[in-house]
Structures are given as C-alpha cells and as structure tokens.
Design a protein around this motif. Sequence first.
Motif, short mmCIF file in Angstrom:
data_model
loop_
_atom_site.label_atom_id
_atom_site.label_comp_id
_atom_site.label_asym_id
_atom_site.label_seq_id
_atom_site.Cartn_x
_atom_site.Cartn_y
_atom_site.Cartn_z
N CYS A 122 24.73 -26.72 -18.95
CA CYS A 122 25.00 -28.11 -19.27
C CYS A 122 25.17 -28.29 -20.77
N LYS B 113 29.18 -27.33 -10.21
CA LYS B 113 28.14 -26.38 -10.60
C LYS B 113 27.01 -27.10 -11.30
N ARG B 114 25.89 -26.45 -11.27
CA ARG B 114 24.75 -27.00 -11.98
C ARG B 114 24.18 -25.97 -12.93
N CYS B 115 23.65 -26.49 -13.99
CA CYS B 115 23.04 -25.62 -14.99
C CYS B 115 21.90 -24.83 -14.35
N GLN C 79 19.21 -27.47 -14.11
CA GLN C 79 19.78 -28.05 -12.88
C GLN C 79 20.56 -29.34 -13.10
N LYS C 80 20.86 -29.65 -14.33
CA LYS C 80 21.76 -30.76 -14.58
C LYS C 80 23.19 -30.31 -14.29
N PRO C 81 24.08 -31.25 -14.08
CA PRO C 81 25.49 -30.88 -13.88
C PRO C 81 26.00 -30.11 -15.09
#
Length: 63
Positions: free
Chosen positions: A32, A15-17, A21-23
Amino acid sequence: MTNDAAKKEGQTLGKRCPVCQKPADKAHTPFCSARCADVDLHRWLSGRYVIPGKPLSPERDEE
Ligand SMILES: [Zn+2]
C-alpha cells in the motif's frame, strides 16, 4: 491482467498489502505504500536472504 481492473484508477487489481492488509497502491504493488514495501523487504531479508549490497532502486519508475 484485465482492462477492467486497469481502468480503475486509485484501485489496484483487488490486491491487498501483505503487510497491513490495506488495499494495495499501484505505485507500490503489491504494497500500500513504500513504507510497507520496506517493512516487507526487511522481513524478507532478515528471514531468509541476504542481498549482497544491491541498492533498492526500482527501475519501473517512469510512468
Ligand atoms: Zn501496507
């Protein structure tokens, strides 16, 4: 939920934040960090809902 994903410490289930959009971090899933969770919460609150004075206290804090 797959065991393979759970085995990978330091990585979440791909998933990404949704904020940056960080992991995502498993401690803050799906975000994240607590900061991004807070950012999203504020967006969410100001966008559609008003929560009646309920404090943000995650109950799944004991890992
Ligand atoms: Zn983030």
